[in-house]
Enzyme design. Sequence first.
Site, PDB file in Angstrom:
ATOM      1  N   THR A   1       0.831  -1.206   0.000  1.00  0.00           N
ATOM      2  CA  THR A   1       0.000   0.000   0.000  1.00  0.00           C
ATOM      3  C   THR A   1       0.864   1.255   0.000  1.00  0.00           C
ATOM      4  OG1 THR A   1      -0.045  -0.314   2.378  1.00  0.00           O
ATOM      5  CG2 THR A   1      -1.999  -0.989   1.159  1.00  0.00           C
TER       6      THR A   1
ATOM      7  N   CYS B   1      -7.352   1.605   9.063  1.00  0.00           N
ATOM      8  CA  CYS B   1      -5.919   1.306   9.066  1.00  0.00           C
ATOM      9  C   CYS B   1      -5.242   1.762  10.356  1.00  0.00           C
ATOM     10  CB  CYS B   1      -5.264   2.014   7.883  1.00  0.00           C
ATOM     11  SG  CYS B   1      -3.515   1.649   7.754  1.00  0.00           S
TER      12      CYS B   1
ATOM     13  N   PHE C   1      -7.932   5.014   3.918  1.00  0.00           N
ATOM     14  CA  PHE C   1      -7.509   4.142   5.014  1.00  0.00           C
ATOM     15  C   PHE C   1      -8.688   3.429   5.662  1.00  0.00           C
ATOM     16  CE2 PHE C   1      -4.152   7.268   4.469  1.00  0.00           C
ATOM     17  CZ  PHE C   1      -3.023   6.458   4.437  1.00  0.00           C
TER      18      PHE C   1
HETATM   19 MN1  MNH Z   1      -3.355  -0.300   6.318  1.00  0.00          MN
HETATM   20  C1  MNH Z   1      -6.276  -1.712   7.523  1.00  0.00           C
HETATM   21  C2  MNH Z   1      -5.123   1.061   3.714  1.00  0.00           C
HETATM   22  C3  MNH Z   1      -0.551   1.377   5.369  1.00  0.00           C
HETATM   23  C4  MNH Z   1      -1.545  -2.019   8.664  1.00  0.00           C
HETATM   24  N1  MNH Z   1      -5.329  -0.355   5.704  1.00  0.00           N
HETATM   25  C5  MNH Z   1      -6.380  -0.957   6.372  1.00  0.00           C
HETATM   26  C6  MNH Z   1      -7.602  -0.678   5.665  1.00  0.00           C
HETATM   27  C7  MNH Z   1      -7.270   0.099   4.586  1.00  0.00           C
HETATM   28  C8  MNH Z   1      -5.844   0.302   4.621  1.00  0.00           C
HETATM   29  C9  MNH Z   1      -8.223   0.630   3.527  1.00  0.00           C
HETATM   30  C10 MNH Z   1      -9.012  -1.164   6.047  1.00  0.00           C
HETATM   31  C11 MNH Z   1      -9.360  -2.450   5.353  1.00  0.00           C
HETATM   32  C12 MNH Z   1     -10.793  -2.901   5.595  1.00  0.00           C
HETATM   33  O1  MNH Z   1     -11.639  -2.137   6.075  1.00  0.00           O
HETATM   34  O2  MNH Z   1     -11.081  -4.050   5.276  1.00  0.00           O
HETATM   35  N2  MNH Z   1      -2.902   0.934   4.782  1.00  0.00           N
HETATM   36  C13 MNH Z   1      -3.771   1.394   3.833  1.00  0.00           C
HETATM   37  C14 MNH Z   1      -3.064   2.328   2.967  1.00  0.00           C
HETATM   38  C15 MNH Z   1      -1.780   2.429   3.456  1.00  0.00           C
HETATM   39  C16 MNH Z   1      -1.690   1.542   4.599  1.00  0.00           C
HETATM   40  C17 MNH Z   1      -3.676   3.019   1.765  1.00  0.00           C
HETATM   41  C18 MNH Z   1      -0.597   3.247   3.007  1.00  0.00           C
HETATM   42  C19 MNH Z   1      -0.644   4.253   2.172  1.00  0.00           C
HETATM   43  N3  MNH Z   1      -1.384  -0.349   6.882  1.00  0.00           N
HETATM   44  C20 MNH Z   1      -0.394   0.481   6.411  1.00  0.00           C
HETATM   45  C21 MNH Z   1       0.812   0.269   7.156  1.00  0.00           C
HETATM   46  C22 MNH Z   1       0.546  -0.721   8.079  1.00  0.00           C
HETATM   47  C23 MNH Z   1      -0.849  -1.087   7.915  1.00  0.00           C
HETATM   48  C24 MNH Z   1       2.125   1.003   6.922  1.00  0.00           C
HETATM   49  C25 MNH Z   1       1.431  -1.328   9.127  1.00  0.00           C
HETATM   50  C26 MNH Z   1       2.525  -0.785   9.603  1.00  0.00           C
HETATM   51  N4  MNH Z   1      -3.830  -1.646   7.800  1.00  0.00           N
HETATM   52  C27 MNH Z   1      -2.907  -2.232   8.643  1.00  0.00           C
HETATM   53  C28 MNH Z   1      -3.610  -3.103   9.578  1.00  0.00           C
HETATM   54  C29 MNH Z   1      -4.995  -3.003   9.266  1.00  0.00           C
HETATM   55  C30 MNH Z   1      -5.081  -2.079   8.134  1.00  0.00           C
HETATM   56  C31 MNH Z   1      -2.959  -3.942  10.657  1.00  0.00           C
HETATM   57  C32 MNH Z   1      -6.154  -3.701   9.967  1.00  0.00           C
HETATM   58  C33 MNH Z   1      -6.602  -2.885  11.171  1.00  0.00           C
HETATM   59  C34 MNH Z   1      -7.750  -3.540  11.945  1.00  0.00           C
HETATM   60  O3  MNH Z   1      -8.628  -4.151  11.334  1.00  0.00           O
HETATM   61  O4  MNH Z   1      -7.754  -3.403  13.170  1.00  0.00           O
END
Ligand code: MNH
Length: 461
Positions: A273, A409, A402
């Site tokens: 991502t 996220c 996010f």
């Molecule tokens: Mn990220 C959940 C987008 C960077 C760890 N992330 C989500 C979701 C989105 C998302 C959209 C929700 C998905 C859903 O509703 O089903 N994340 C991004 C984007 C970036 C990103 C666009 C960067 C740009 N994410 C990161 C990074 C990490 C990370 C960096 C870790 C260091 N994300 C997660 C985790 C979740 C999540 C863990 C789940 C959180 C939960 O459900 O409690």
Amino acid sequence: MDTAGIPHPPHRVPILGDVTGIDPRAPVTSLVRRVRDLGPISVQKVLSTEIVIVNGADLVAELNDETRFAKHAGPIMYSLREIMGDSLFTVLNEDPNWQLAHDILAPGFTRDAMAGYHHIMVGVARDLLARWDTMAERQQPVDVTTDMTRLTLETIARAGFGYGFGSFDSDRTHPFIAALARTARYANLSAGPRSIVMRRLMAGSARQHRADIATVERTVDDILQARLDGTAAEAPDLLGRMLSSTHAESGRRLDRVNIRQQIVSFIVAGRETTSGALSFALYYLTRDADCLARAQAEVDAVWGDSDDIEPSFTDVARLRYLRAVVDEALRLWPTAPAYLREARAETVLGGKYRMKGGDWAMILLPLLHRDPRVWPDPDRFDPGRFLAGQAKHRPAFAYRPFGTGPRACIGRQFGLHEAVLALGLVLHRYELRADDGYRLRIAESFTLKPRGFTVTPRRRR
Ligand code: MNH
């Protein structure tokens, strides 16, 4: 969900439904093209499953209302669960492991925690610069997405788990990453409505799949073992917190199996991502001389005229325009392009679409983010939309790269800090020349990234 009266794409065929219009190698972009003209809500029939797609900001606001709707850990999550099990990202809402892992990990994502990771992020960005210096000397083009993915893998692994993959020491893809990509693809293809056919077609690769799973597990064992053998078992990083925290309320701890699943999940969620966001940001900057000049003026104002700089944690927050560039890149190409929401109980969406408890809809972010009622000239790249004061002219839920609610996220600040820092250091050091003939193509797995986008860096000083 009662889909009568919801528009669907033309040329629906018996049995297969609308599936023939979806390109399996480009599911998201082909879906976006197909439903863009159908308005704020539409439905795709995929064999016997009907997928309702919502992309109007007002309907999305309803779906994001936590009292009526929650995250649906549906088809996308099922296939990911094969490799990530009950990780924070993939666990079902009602599973107590979500609250447990969330509460243990949340302190690892505060502003203070980011300040602690900052020097590690700077170290990884310097490795990228060293690589690009070499390419600049040789006047060789770099594949931007590949190198940004090196950066984001090293960052999450070193900052999160104190483990380096040596991504910048080798030209080939790390075997762990290759295995992970194949398992994700295999799991993706063998889940969902095509499963029976696909499993049969992929029987030949089942052995490869088992070997890949073994590779992933071996690597995660290495990461864990390195920590257990070392002296930093209680370092305040993600791994240290998972190994040593006890949940305040329940007195529970994460078990070893779950910790391994969390490691895989962080590497997947934290890497593709963020690297996609950086790559799209660089793509748009190389297409727009004015934006690029403004971005470079900003980094020069913060870091001055020498290449020998010591970027501080608070410097990153001063890069407002760069942050707007990343925000705008994530508007046009939200690299995690969809999320799913399910009704908690019987409800009516938009005053006319009946849903039973458990019925769900997909929010297709590239379309929400281009809703013409909210975003004037929606396909145009314009970071100005995210400069101070602009957001108040838009509905709150018009921009959701996010996700939303308690399952949004957790790594948002981590990814944004990492991205703005790296973008800043790259722009401060190089002039970026893209080859003129390149037209944006999108590589899809679960995420979106530019495909085949190269630039030739040249030192500015
Ligand atoms: Mn990220 C959940 C987008 C960077 C760890 N992330 C989500 C979701 C989105 C998302 C959209 C929700 C998905 C859903 O509703 O089903 N994340 C991004 C984007 C970036 C990103 C666009 C960067 C740009 N994410 C990161 C990074 C990490 C990370 C960096 C870790 C260091 N994300 C997660 C985790 C979740 C999540 C863990 C789940 C959180 C939960 O459900 O409690």
